[in-house]
Design a protein around this motif. Structure first.
Motif, short mmCIF file in Angstrom:
data_model
loop_
_atom_site.label_atom_id
_atom_site.label_comp_id
_atom_site.label_asym_id
_atom_site.label_seq_id
_atom_site.Cartn_x
_atom_site.Cartn_y
_atom_site.Cartn_z
N GLY A 16 21.29 -9.64 -16.90
CA GLY A 16 22.57 -9.29 -16.28
C GLY A 16 22.64 -7.82 -15.86
O GLY A 16 23.04 -7.52 -14.73
N VAL A 17 22.24 -6.92 -16.75
CA VAL A 17 22.32 -5.49 -16.42
C VAL A 17 21.34 -5.17 -15.29
O VAL A 17 21.68 -4.47 -14.33
N GLU A 62 9.39 -9.25 -16.76
CA GLU A 62 10.36 -10.27 -17.19
C GLU A 62 9.59 -11.35 -17.93
O GLU A 62 8.36 -11.45 -17.81
N ARG A 64 11.24 -14.57 -18.15
CA ARG A 64 11.81 -15.84 -17.68
C ARG A 64 11.39 -16.07 -16.23
O ARG A 64 11.33 -15.14 -15.43
N VAL A 105 5.71 -8.58 -21.81
CA VAL A 105 4.94 -8.56 -23.05
C VAL A 105 5.85 -9.03 -24.18
O VAL A 105 7.02 -8.64 -24.25
N VAL A 155 15.89 -2.68 -20.15
CA VAL A 155 17.15 -3.41 -20.22
C VAL A 155 16.86 -4.85 -20.67
O VAL A 155 17.50 -5.80 -20.23
N ALA A 156 15.85 -4.98 -21.53
CA ALA A 156 15.49 -6.31 -22.06
C ALA A 156 16.38 -6.64 -23.26
O ALA A 156 17.08 -5.78 -23.81
N THR A 158 17.87 -7.33 -26.88
CA THR A 158 17.76 -6.52 -28.09
C THR A 158 16.83 -7.18 -29.10
O THR A 158 17.05 -8.34 -29.49
N TYR A 192 5.98 -1.05 -24.39
CA TYR A 192 6.40 -0.72 -23.02
C TYR A 192 6.53 0.80 -22.85
O TYR A 192 6.12 1.35 -21.83
N THR A 235 28.83 1.85 -23.21
CA THR A 235 29.54 1.37 -22.02
C THR A 235 31.00 0.97 -22.27
O THR A 235 31.79 1.02 -21.34
N LYS A 281 22.18 -4.19 -33.20
CA LYS A 281 23.33 -3.80 -32.36
C LYS A 281 24.49 -3.30 -33.22
O LYS A 281 25.12 -2.29 -32.90
N ASP A 339 30.56 -6.71 -18.78
CA ASP A 339 29.49 -5.94 -19.44
C ASP A 339 28.48 -5.35 -18.46
O ASP A 339 28.15 -4.17 -18.53
N1 LIG Z 1 27.29 -3.34 -21.34
C1 LIG Z 1 26.09 -3.85 -21.50
O1 LIG Z 1 25.80 -4.84 -20.89
C2 LIG Z 1 25.10 -3.20 -22.43
C3 LIG Z 1 25.46 -2.01 -23.07
C4 LIG Z 1 24.50 -1.40 -23.91
C5 LIG Z 1 23.27 -1.98 -24.09
N2 LIG Z 1 22.98 -3.14 -23.47
C6 LIG Z 1 21.67 -3.76 -23.76
O2 LIG Z 1 20.96 -3.93 -22.54
C7 LIG Z 1 20.10 -5.06 -22.67
C8 LIG Z 1 20.29 -5.97 -21.49
O3 LIG Z 1 21.57 -6.55 -21.51
P1 LIG Z 1 21.87 -7.80 -20.56
O4 LIG Z 1 23.30 -8.13 -20.69
O5 LIG Z 1 21.28 -7.58 -19.22
O6 LIG Z 1 21.02 -8.93 -21.31
P2 LIG Z 1 20.35 -10.23 -20.66
O7 LIG Z 1 20.08 -11.13 -21.81
O8 LIG Z 1 21.16 -10.72 -19.52
O9 LIG Z 1 18.98 -9.69 -20.06
C9 LIG Z 1 17.86 -9.38 -20.84
C10 LIG Z 1 16.64 -9.79 -20.06
O10 LIG Z 1 15.49 -9.33 -20.77
C11 LIG Z 1 14.48 -10.34 -20.68
N3 LIG Z 1 13.52 -10.06 -21.74
C12 LIG Z 1 13.65 -10.27 -23.08
N4 LIG Z 1 12.57 -9.84 -23.74
C13 LIG Z 1 11.72 -9.34 -22.81
C14 LIG Z 1 10.44 -8.72 -22.89
N5 LIG Z 1 9.82 -8.56 -24.06
N6 LIG Z 1 9.87 -8.31 -21.74
C15 LIG Z 1 10.48 -8.48 -20.54
N7 LIG Z 1 11.70 -9.04 -20.42
C16 LIG Z 1 12.31 -9.46 -21.54
C17 LIG Z 1 15.27 -11.64 -20.78
O11 LIG Z 1 14.54 -12.72 -20.28
C18 LIG Z 1 16.50 -11.30 -19.93
O12 LIG Z 1 16.30 -11.63 -18.58
C19 LIG Z 1 20.41 -5.70 -24.02
O13 LIG Z 1 19.51 -5.25 -24.99
C20 LIG Z 1 21.79 -5.15 -24.32
O14 LIG Z 1 22.09 -5.15 -25.69
C21 LIG Z 1 23.85 -3.76 -22.63
#
Ligand SMILES: NC(=O)c1ccc[n+]([C@@H]2O[C@H](COP(=O)([O-])OP(=O)(O)OC[C@H]3O[C@@H](n4cnc5c(N)ncnc54)[C@H](O)[C@@H]3O)[C@@H](O)[C@H]2O)c1
Length: 398
Positions: A16-17, A62, A64, A105, A155-156, A158, A192, A235, A281, A339
């Motif tokens: 999503g991010v 990625e 997925r 990875v 941004v993978a 957590t 990474y 955020t 988290k 988010d």
């Molecule tokens: N407001 C926010 O959205 C916010 C704020 C602070 C922190 N974060 C952190 O940012 C991260 C991303 O948030 P999101 O909402 O986009 O989550 P999301 O689940 O939509 O996206 C995460 C992506 O990471 C991929 N992924 C997981 N493990 C991986 C790996 N080892 N290598 C490559 N890709 C991998 C998943 O397939 C997924 O597409 C999370 O860790 C979240 O906690 C988000």
């Protein structure tokens, strides 16, 4: 100012991010949206050597298989945060970026993240082999796009808190000698970070995962002459905490308890529904209160995955405090935000400011970026206004 291309490499590039950040860059480059929510567009920062939106090339890792364009279309149809016309105008850019994404990875990522992986993710036997693949992917991206600089942003999902790593060596020389040990307690986020630095890239960790937050990796950053910073983007609810807690502290009000309930339904929330991932988290959202107040009130942080809410998060905070004569009073607030929309501009600001820092000759951790993080590496100051002043002071520096 240099007109050369600048790379953004997103770990978790279809999340999503990431997809909101990607659509954001494409739309900004095409001047389809205004730069609302971007700190780096404020007048006090525009003199910095910041890359412009049209200069960016984007790639990433990625796990997925889903097409990026499909994930990005959900911003129109599900969260309804992107206008259909903006999405249509960016379609070609999204297809080109999708073609640059590479399988990621998985290493000590935990069962819930492993279950998400439906792309052909190679499973290297040792940390060294995984790091080498990351380094190669980045080098290939840099040479095929002609980018002068690449900033890698994690941004993978957590990860669960890493296993005990207190026995790990403090220097890069010693750590790198151990990289063939398949039992080394380094999660994917750290591999990474190491791969990025070995490829000569700066690294930003937007997640609570370990990433570059180890002495030996900080040592590597200095040796490679690159910058890094983290952890966990600030955020929403935690941003409010870092604004409100200093108010209680400065008025000498006694915070007795602070309860924060968070409900949301996106993929991040699904992963955080696993108690071990959630632990990382919750820790990141909770620690700053005691650091700002100077004492430890009773606190409670809950994060619940409520699927129907999608990317729209609601946080309800209840703050119970005592004032003059010991009178007990309450502040409650409700924060409702999307988010990814809250996070994406921070990701983009972090990339631009990191490139500017690099162009100004900075190396190692970037403490002036503290206001962007819940757990800023190496920074004790947690109050948002004081952290923001650190950013301003850095910008004013000649
Ligand atoms: N407001 C926010 O959205 C916010 C704020 C602070 C922190 N974060 C952190 O940012 C991260 C991303 O948030 P999101 O909402 O986009 O989550 P999301 O689940 O939509 O996206 C995460 C992506 O990471 C991929 N992924 C997981 N493990 C991986 C790996 N080892 N290598 C490559 N890709 C991998 C998943 O397939 C997924 O597409 C999370 O860790 C979240 O906690 C988000």
């Amino acid at each position: 100012m240099s007109e050369s291309r600048v790379g953004i490499w997103l770990i978790g590039a279809k999340g999503g991010v990431a997809s909101t950040s990607i659509v954001g860059v494409c739309a900004l480059a095409r001047q389809l949206i205004e730069p609302i929510g971007l700190t780096s567009h404020q007048p006090q920062f525009t003199h910095l050597p910041l890359p412009q939106w049209g200069q960016f090339a984007i790639g990433g890792h990625e796990i997925r298989r889903v097409a990026l364009i499909e994930e990005a279309s959900r911003l129109v149809t599900e969260s309804r945060t992107v206008e259909a016309s903006v999405f249509q105008a960016c379609r070609e850019d999204l297809a080109a970026i999708d073609a640059r994404l590479r399988p990621g990875v998985l290493f000590r990522s935990g069962g819930t993240i492993e279950e998400l992986a439906d792309w052909d993710v190679p499973r290297e036997a040792t940390p060294r082999a995984a790091i080498e693949r990351i380094r190669r992917d980045l080098a290939e991206f840099q040479s095929s796009t002609g980018c002068e600089e690449v900033v890698v942003v994690n941004v993978a999902s957590t990860e669960p808190p890493p296993p005990d790593n207190s026995a790990l060596p403090e220097t890069w020389n010693e750590l790198q000698a151990q990289l063939d040990d398949r039992d080394l307690p380094l999660p994917a986020s750290t591999l990474y970070a190491i791969g990025a630095m070995l490829a000569g890239c700066c690294h930003i960790n937007f997640t609570p995962s370990l990433g570059s937050n180890l002495p030996a990796v900080a040592d590597l950053a200095k040796r490679q002459g690159v910058c890094h910073m983290g952890q966990d983007g600030k955020t929403g609810e935690t941003l409010m905490k870092s604004v409100l807690a200093p108010m209680f502290a400065r008025r000498n009000l006694d915070v007795m308890s602070w309860v924060g309930h968070n409900i949301f339904g996106n993929l991040d929330g699904r992963v955080l529904d696993d108690p071990s991932n959630k632990q990382a988290k919750v820790r990141s959202k909770d620690h700053l209160l005691a650091e700002i107040l100077g004492y430890r009130p009773q606190t409670h942080v809950s994060i619940e995955w409520i699927q129907s809410l999608g990317d729209w998060k609601t946080a309800w905070d209840h703050i119970h405090f005592r004032g003059f004569l010991g009178a007990a009073m309450t502040l409650q607030f409700t924060w409702q935000g999307c988010d990814s929309v809250l996070a994406a501009p921070l990701v983009l600001d972090l990339v631009r400011l990191t490139v500017a820092a690099r162009r100004r000759g900075e190396v190692g951790a970037l403490p002036f970026l503290a206001s962007f993080f819940k757990s800023p590496m190496g920074v004790e100051e947690q109050a948002f206004d004081l952290q923001y002043r650190m950013l301003q002071a850095w910008a004013e520096k000649q």
